[in-house]
Design a protein around this motif. Structure first.
Motif, PDB file in Angstrom:
ATOM      1  N   THR A 105      33.035  47.844  54.595  1.00 59.40           N
ATOM      2  CA  THR A 105      33.599  47.847  53.253  1.00 59.40           C
ATOM      3  C   THR A 105      32.590  47.397  52.215  1.00 59.40           C
ATOM      4  OG1 THR A 105      35.419  47.059  51.859  1.00 59.40           O
ATOM      5  CG2 THR A 105      34.469  45.473  53.411  1.00 59.40           C
ATOM      6  N   GLU A 106      32.865  47.763  50.995  1.00 54.68           N
ATOM      7  CA  GLU A 106      32.201  47.153  49.856  1.00 54.68           C
ATOM      8  C   GLU A 106      32.899  45.814  49.604  1.00 54.68           C
ATOM      9  OE1 GLU A 106      32.446  49.863  46.556  1.00 54.68           O
ATOM     10  OE2 GLU A 106      31.326  51.406  47.614  1.00 54.68           O
ATOM     11  N   ALA A 107      32.280  44.932  48.854  1.00 51.64           N
ATOM     12  CA  ALA A 107      32.929  43.684  48.452  1.00 51.64           C
ATOM     13  C   ALA A 107      33.754  43.976  47.204  1.00 51.64           C
ATOM     14  CB  ALA A 107      31.886  42.618  48.159  1.00 51.64           C
ATOM     15  N   PHE A 108      35.018  43.544  47.202  1.00 55.94           N
ATOM     16  CA  PHE A 108      35.862  43.757  46.030  1.00 55.94           C
ATOM     17  C   PHE A 108      36.953  42.700  45.980  1.00 55.94           C
ATOM     18  CE2 PHE A 108      37.657  46.248  49.410  1.00 55.94           C
ATOM     19  CZ  PHE A 108      39.036  46.254  49.229  1.00 55.94           C
ATOM     20  N   GLU A 109      37.508  42.513  44.817  1.00 55.81           N
ATOM     21  CA  GLU A 109      38.481  41.455  44.552  1.00 55.81           C
ATOM     22  C   GLU A 109      39.704  41.532  45.463  1.00 55.81           C
ATOM     23  OE1 GLU A 109      39.932  38.054  42.528  1.00 55.81           O
ATOM     24  OE2 GLU A 109      37.965  38.985  42.429  1.00 55.81           O
ATOM     25  N   GLY A 110      40.201  42.724  45.714  1.00 55.37           N
ATOM     26  CA  GLY A 110      41.389  42.866  46.561  1.00 55.37           C
ATOM     27  C   GLY A 110      41.177  42.333  47.968  1.00 55.37           C
ATOM     28  N   LEU A 111      40.020  42.561  48.539  1.00 56.90           N
ATOM     29  CA  LEU A 111      39.723  42.045  49.869  1.00 56.90           C
ATOM     30  C   LEU A 111      39.504  40.535  49.829  1.00 56.90           C
ATOM     31  CD1 LEU A 111      39.420  42.613  52.832  1.00 56.90           C
ATOM     32  CD2 LEU A 111      37.050  43.229  52.436  1.00 56.90           C
ATOM     33  N   ALA A 112      38.889  40.039  48.755  1.00 54.06           N
ATOM     34  CA  ALA A 112      38.717  38.592  48.600  1.00 54.06           C
ATOM     35  C   ALA A 112      40.086  37.910  48.501  1.00 54.06           C
ATOM     36  CB  ALA A 112      37.867  38.285  47.372  1.00 54.06           C
ATOM     37  N   ASN A 113      41.020  38.520  47.794  1.00 52.63           N
ATOM     38  CA  ASN A 113      42.384  37.981  47.725  1.00 52.63           C
ATOM     39  C   ASN A 113      43.035  37.982  49.104  1.00 52.63           C
ATOM     40  OD1 ASN A 113      42.266  37.548  44.953  1.00 52.63           O
ATOM     41  ND2 ASN A 113      43.135  39.555  44.479  1.00 52.63           N
ATOM     42  N   VAL A 133      22.592  50.415  47.617  1.00 53.62           N
ATOM     43  CA  VAL A 133      23.453  50.966  48.650  1.00 53.62           C
ATOM     44  C   VAL A 133      24.901  51.019  48.163  1.00 53.62           C
ATOM     45  CG1 VAL A 133      23.845  48.704  49.706  1.00 53.62           C
ATOM     46  CG2 VAL A 133      24.030  50.745  51.113  1.00 53.62           C
ATOM     47  N   SER A 134      25.654  51.957  48.701  1.00 51.86           N
ATOM     48  CA  SER A 134      27.094  51.993  48.444  1.00 51.86           C
ATOM     49  C   SER A 134      27.799  51.876  49.794  1.00 51.86           C
ATOM     50  CB  SER A 134      27.497  53.285  47.733  1.00 51.86           C
ATOM     51  OG  SER A 134      27.189  54.400  48.536  1.00 51.86           O
ATOM     52  N   ASN A 135      29.057  51.547  49.781  1.00 51.63           N
ATOM     53  CA  ASN A 135      29.916  51.401  50.961  1.00 51.63           C
ATOM     54  C   ASN A 135      29.669  50.125  51.758  1.00 51.63           C
ATOM     55  OD1 ASN A 135      31.354  53.912  50.661  1.00 51.63           O
ATOM     56  ND2 ASN A 135      29.463  54.908  51.307  1.00 51.63           N
ATOM     57  N   HIS A 136      28.671  49.348  51.417  1.00 50.28           N
ATOM     58  CA  HIS A 136      28.382  48.057  52.046  1.00 50.28           C
ATOM     59  C   HIS A 136      27.920  47.122  50.931  1.00 50.28           C
ATOM     60  CE1 HIS A 136      28.518  49.729  56.109  1.00 50.28           C
ATOM     61  NE2 HIS A 136      27.840  50.757  55.627  1.00 50.28           N
ATOM     62  N   PRO A 137      28.280  45.837  50.988  1.00 45.90           N
ATOM     63  CA  PRO A 137      27.864  44.948  49.907  1.00 45.90           C
ATOM     64  C   PRO A 137      26.494  44.339  50.143  1.00 45.90           C
ATOM     65  CG  PRO A 137      29.305  43.766  51.384  1.00 45.90           C
ATOM     66  CD  PRO A 137      29.228  45.184  51.895  1.00 45.90           C
ATOM     67  N   THR A 138      25.838  44.025  49.058  1.00 44.16           N
ATOM     68  CA  THR A 138      24.649  43.190  49.103  1.00 44.16           C
ATOM     69  C   THR A 138      25.125  41.747  48.971  1.00 44.16           C
ATOM     70  OG1 THR A 138      24.357  43.287  46.711  1.00 44.16           O
ATOM     71  CG2 THR A 138      23.240  44.996  48.028  1.00 44.16           C
ATOM     72  N   PRO A 139      24.288  40.774  49.245  1.00 48.32           N
ATOM     73  CA  PRO A 139      24.716  39.378  49.134  1.00 48.32           C
ATOM     74  C   PRO A 139      25.228  38.991  47.744  1.00 48.32           C
ATOM     75  CG  PRO A 139      22.659  39.515  50.339  1.00 48.32           C
ATOM     76  CD  PRO A 139      22.938  40.879  49.809  1.00 48.32           C
ATOM     77  N   SER A 140      24.565  39.450  46.693  1.00 49.42           N
ATOM     78  CA  SER A 140      25.026  39.091  45.346  1.00 49.42           C
ATOM     79  C   SER A 140      26.388  39.719  45.047  1.00 49.42           C
ATOM     80  CB  SER A 140      24.003  39.484  44.284  1.00 49.42           C
ATOM     81  OG  SER A 140      23.766  40.871  44.285  1.00 49.42           O
ATOM     82  N   GLN A 141      26.633  40.941  45.520  1.00 48.04           N
ATOM     83  CA  GLN A 141      27.940  41.574  45.328  1.00 48.04           C
ATOM     84  C   GLN A 141      29.029  40.816  46.087  1.00 48.04           C
ATOM     85  OE1 GLN A 141      26.899  45.443  46.804  1.00 48.04           O
ATOM     86  NE2 GLN A 141      26.351  46.240  44.776  1.00 48.04           N
TER      87      GLN A 141
END
Length: 193
Positions: A105-113, A133-141
């Motif tokens: 996954t990408e990092a996003f608010e819904g998953l963090a919730n 990159v897309s579809n995977h997060p970087t550490p800052s994201q």
């Protein structure tokens, strides 16, 4: 001497031959798992006396799910039902036993919730910040998505070779936005919750 005609035609055991092979069935997702992110997309997948789980759709190039596992009556089963006998502090302590696995996954608010309040989150973090990159997060994201959320410990997983030699840099990058315990997962890691 046994000739080639008399040799067995299959290497399958008698038991295998007696049991017809069935094609694998595609798993069906719980109703409402797909679709716009929101409370209705968090569906209970499994519930037993000792383990409950919920799934949530992630953001990836193919269909993927994140899972939240709650053991021994801990955590929220996603139904919105209150068991009646648990006050807020006891419920928060019970929820701290939850384990969340992000999947691809990408990092996003819904998953963090979805992971908020869990004891452990194993989250995809495949590349260092300098890789576009897309579809995977970087550490800052990932750090930005987790900012303001309460997770006991975050383990970075799904690491591509690009991350070799950059672990300290990646931890610092997540830590610039997220003030929590972040570590790298490794093969065979066991975590007590």
């Amino acid at each position: 001497m046994v000739g080639r005609r008399d040799a067995p035609r299959s290497r399958r055991s008698d038991r295998d031959q007696a049991t017809p092979r069935r094609p694998p069935r595609r798993a069906r997702l719980p109703a409402g798992t797909r679709g716009p992110a929101g409370p209705r997309s968090h569906r209970r997948v499994l519930r037993s006396r000792r383990l409950r789980s919920r799934a949530r759709e992630t953001r990836h190039s193919t269909d993927c799910l994140a899972y939240r596992f709650a053991g021994d009556g801990g955590g929220d089963d996603g139904t919105g039902d209150d068991d009646g006998g648990t006050d807020g502090e006891e419920r928060a302590a019970a929820e701290r036993r939850d384990f969340v696995f992000s999947g691809d996954t990408e990092a996003f608010e819904g998953l963090a919730n979805f992971a908020d309040g869990a004891a452990v989150l194993a989250h995809d973090c495949s590349f260092p910040d300098e890789v576009d990159v897309s579809n995977h997060p970087t550490p800052s994201q990932l750090g930005a998505a987790l900012a303001g959320h309460d997770v006991g410990r975050v383990y970075l997983t799904h690491l591509y070779p690009h991350t070799e030699g950059k672990h300290e840099e990646m931890l610092a990058s997540v830590g610039n936005r997220y003030d929590g315990d972040v570590r790298f997962a490794r093969d065979g890691l066991r975590v007590d919750i």
